[in-house]
Design an enzyme around this catalytic site. Structure first.
Site, PDB file in Angstrom:
ATOM      1  N   ASN A   1       0.817  -1.226   0.000  1.00  0.00           N
ATOM      2  CA  ASN A   1       0.000   0.000   0.000  1.00  0.00           C
ATOM      3  C   ASN A   1       0.846   1.269   0.000  1.00  0.00           C
ATOM      4  O   ASN A   1       0.389   2.312  -0.460  1.00  0.00           O
ATOM      5  CB  ASN A   1      -1.034  -0.002   1.140  1.00  0.00           C
ATOM      6  CG  ASN A   1      -0.413  -0.175   2.498  1.00  0.00           C
ATOM      7  OD1 ASN A   1       0.769  -0.491   2.605  1.00  0.00           O
ATOM      8  ND2 ASN A   1      -1.192   0.032   3.531  1.00  0.00           N
TER       9      ASN A   1
ATOM     10  N   GLU B   1       4.503  -3.316  12.490  1.00  0.00           N
ATOM     11  CA  GLU B   1       3.493  -2.280  12.273  1.00  0.00           C
ATOM     12  C   GLU B   1       2.350  -2.989  11.570  1.00  0.00           C
ATOM     13  O   GLU B   1       2.455  -3.341  10.399  1.00  0.00           O
ATOM     14  CB  GLU B   1       4.114  -1.155  11.443  1.00  0.00           C
ATOM     15  CG  GLU B   1       3.385   0.145  11.578  1.00  0.00           C
ATOM     16  CD  GLU B   1       2.304   0.265  10.543  1.00  0.00           C
ATOM     17  OE1 GLU B   1       1.156  -0.133  10.867  1.00  0.00           O
ATOM     18  OE2 GLU B   1       2.586   0.711   9.438  1.00  0.00           O
TER      19      GLU B   1
ATOM     20  N   CYS C   1      -3.251   1.403   6.894  1.00  0.00           N
ATOM     21  CA  CYS C   1      -3.551   0.900   8.234  1.00  0.00           C
ATOM     22  C   CYS C   1      -3.995   2.019   9.158  1.00  0.00           C
ATOM     23  O   CYS C   1      -4.526   1.745  10.229  1.00  0.00           O
ATOM     24  CB  CYS C   1      -2.345   0.158   8.795  1.00  0.00           C
ATOM     25  SG  CYS C   1      -0.850   1.106   8.584  1.00  0.00           S
TER      26      CYS C   1
ATOM     27  N   GLU D   1       8.403   3.336  14.328  1.00  0.00           N
ATOM     28  CA  GLU D   1       9.219   3.744  13.187  1.00  0.00           C
ATOM     29  C   GLU D   1       9.298   5.271  13.192  1.00  0.00           C
ATOM     30  O   GLU D   1       8.535   5.932  13.891  1.00  0.00           O
ATOM     31  CB  GLU D   1       8.592   3.250  11.877  1.00  0.00           C
ATOM     32  CG  GLU D   1       8.610   1.731  11.793  1.00  0.00           C
ATOM     33  CD  GLU D   1       8.300   1.207  10.405  1.00  0.00           C
ATOM     34  OE1 GLU D   1       7.299   1.642   9.815  1.00  0.00           O
ATOM     35  OE2 GLU D   1       9.052   0.354   9.925  1.00  0.00           O
TER      36      GLU D   1
END
Ligand code: ADP
Length: 533
Positions: free
Chosen positions: A200, A298, A332, A513
């Site tokens: 994505n 993640e 997400c 991150e």
């Protein structure tokens, strides 16, 4: 390959370690840079066709899979194949790991300033290729060019930021409790990193893992999504042009479980950095336990967007569209549930529906298109099932709610499209309350008190991003503290930045991150105790 690319590469031999060379023994090395594996009309989109690599970059060599197997890359807006890339497996992964192991000590031993300078050269090369890379991103992911450019700018900022941050690592000297010992804390790279990224964000999910890893002194074996490998291979090409030593960054496309398994089994891979589904993240975490690797995960999200009764409805509706329909709803941190106070529900739904109706569906390469296709035919099927479930339980379609009805001869008839959709009357017993939609559908739920809104928002196994709109400062603070999420957007949905930690709680993941916290994920802490005679 373009003349520009040939000139850049001319006279520079690939730097490949003996270990990687040995490991590459059984792997076919590419002998040509021609493009037998690319549809000709794809090349026409690029000014530097050398960026379109269809071999993997392993230990500084461009290789095919040892058995010659390939994977097709599809354009989701037409459903047509645009290229083929190697279907690598365990052998090629072991070769990449051997290259990364061989390069680890020399790379980690370089002064941070030198690593920083090389990262900066990579950054400059990538920035120079912005037009071509964003076209590749759109071709293989379907997202509109404007979104590819947004992702590019966001993602390339990570390379720049971590190139700078590489020089700012510092440990500690601790006050000793006695006269005869002194304590220091060193920060050192964790070692070889296996990075696994999704489709994505074909660009930024890579830069936000690889840049801090390289900055910290780690070497990396990257496996991008098999659905969007071309952007990743272009980044490898640019790393080679920038002079990153072969083996410091390898990029492998292919059989995800086989590559993942080889990474997990390796004693020498010391960390896995992953973005993707919660299901695969759990498998990787379990597999990493076998060799006690560090993991950053993640994973999925189920973002609520709360519209309180004092919210600016116009601004909130614009933000819901941006957050819910970005990348056709396939992120997400996309808004998955809109919770609206009952007093402003109808006015808000009217504003939201008007805005969603104005979205324009089509090929991401076309000017003015605001929403592209989903990534695959299966993704459209899954979305349709969730919408059907909601409709069967009383939801009502305010706009959309179906696949577009292109004529049979329409150039996009084979694409994986779904109309931008708003559903009202959504309730917690519907599947879409608990499951990620990952599509351009905005369900609207209603609530009557702050407590109810917070309870609904937290009623999920996920805890990645959440958003709310209010003008009341005390409510903003109280609600932000109570929401069980890693990231909270108050009157804002653009919550990501290279300077801010990104990550979730609960089953949305582990670690962070971006930012100094993201760099720390690639560093081990070593205590040094010096005895004084
Ligand atoms: P999504 O559902 O968003 O495609 P996935 O978790 O399936 O998310 O994929 C994210 C990344 O994980 C991709 O690069 C994919 O190839 C990879 N992947 C999928 N299954 C595995 C696995 N068993 N081991 C390692 N990587 C995997």
């Amino acid at each position: 390959m373009s003349r520009r690319a040939v000139a850049t590469l001319a006279g520079r031999l690939p730097q490949v370690s003996a270990a990687a060379q040995a490991a590459l023994g059984g792997v076919r090395q590419a002998s040509s840079t021609a493009h037998p594996a690319v549809e000709p009309d794809v090349l026409a989109h690029l000014s530097d066709t050398g960026l379109l690599r269809t071999q993997c970059y392993v230990g500084g060599q461009w290789i095919d899979a040892s058995d010659g197997a390939t994977l097709e890359v599809l354009d989701p807006s037409t459903g047509r194949s645009i290229a083929r890339v190697p279907r690598c497996g365990a052998n090629e992964t072991r070769a990449a790991i051997a290259g990364a192991v061989a390069q680890f000590e020399p790379w980690a031993a370089r002064p941070a300033k030198e690593r920083s300078a090389l990262l900066r050269r990579w950054y400059d090369a990538v920035v120079g290729a912005r037009d071509d890379i964003t076209r590749l991103m759109t071709l293989e992911s379907g997202k509109p060019l404007a979104e590819s450019r947004g992702e590019f700018d966001n993602g390339v900022a990570s390379i720049e930021w971590f190139a700078e941050e590489a020089k700012r690592t510092c440990g500690d000297v601790l006050e000793s409790p006695d006269r005869h010992r002194r304590f220091m804390v060193l920060k050192q790279p964790v070692g070889v990193v296996g990075a696994i990224t999704p489709w994505n964000f074909p660009f930024s999910m890579i830069t936000r893992k690889v840049s801090p890893a390289l900055a910290a002194g780690c070497t990396v074996v990257l496996k991008p999504s098999e659905l969007t490998p071309l952007t990743a291979l272009a980044l490898a090409e640019l790393a080679e042009r920038a002079g990153l030593p072969g083996g410091v960054l390898s990029v492998l496309t292919g059989d995800a479980p086989a590559i993942g398994d080889a990474m997990l089994k390796s004693e020498e891979v010391r960390k896995i950095g992953f973005t993707g589904s919660t299901a695969v993240g759990k498998q990787l975490a379990a597999g990493a336990a076998g060799t006690v690797k560090r993991v950053s995960l993640e994973l999925g999200g189920n973002a609520p967007f709360i519209v309180f009764e004092d919210a600016d409805l116009e601004k909130a509706a614009t933000a819901v569209v941006a957050s819910s329909h970005r990348n056709s709803g396939q992120t997400c941190i996309c808004t998955n549930r809109v919770l609206v106070h009952e007093r402003v529900h109808d006015a808000f739904v009217a504003t939201l529906t008007a805005k969603v109706s104005a979205l324009r569906l089509g090929s991401g390469l076309e000017q003015g298109v605001t929403q592209g296709p989903l990534i695959s035919a299966a993704a459209v099927d899954r979305l349709e099932e969730k919408v059907a479930d909601a409709l069967s339980k009383g939801a009502v379609v305010a706009v959309g709610g179906q696949r577009p009805k292109w004529d049979a001869g329409h150039s996009l008839a084979g694409g994986f499209f779904y109309e931008p959709t708003v559903l009202t009357g959504a309730r917690p017993d519907m599947r879409m309350f608990r499951e990620e939609l990952f599509g351009p559908v905005t369900p609207v739920y209603s609530f009557s008190s702050d407590d109810e809104a917070v309870q609904l928002a937290n009623d999920t196994q996920y805890g990645l991003a959440c958003y709310f709109y209010t003008k009341d400062l005390s409510r903003a603070w109280r609600v932000a503290e109570r929401l069980q999420y890693g990231m909270v957007g108050i009157n804002e949905v653009a919550i990501t930045s290279e300077v801010a930690p990104f990550g979730g709680v609960k089953q949305s993941g582990l670690g962070r991150e971006q930012s100094k916290y993201g760099l720390a994920e690639f560093q081990d802490i070593k205590t040094v105790c010096l005895g004084l005679y």
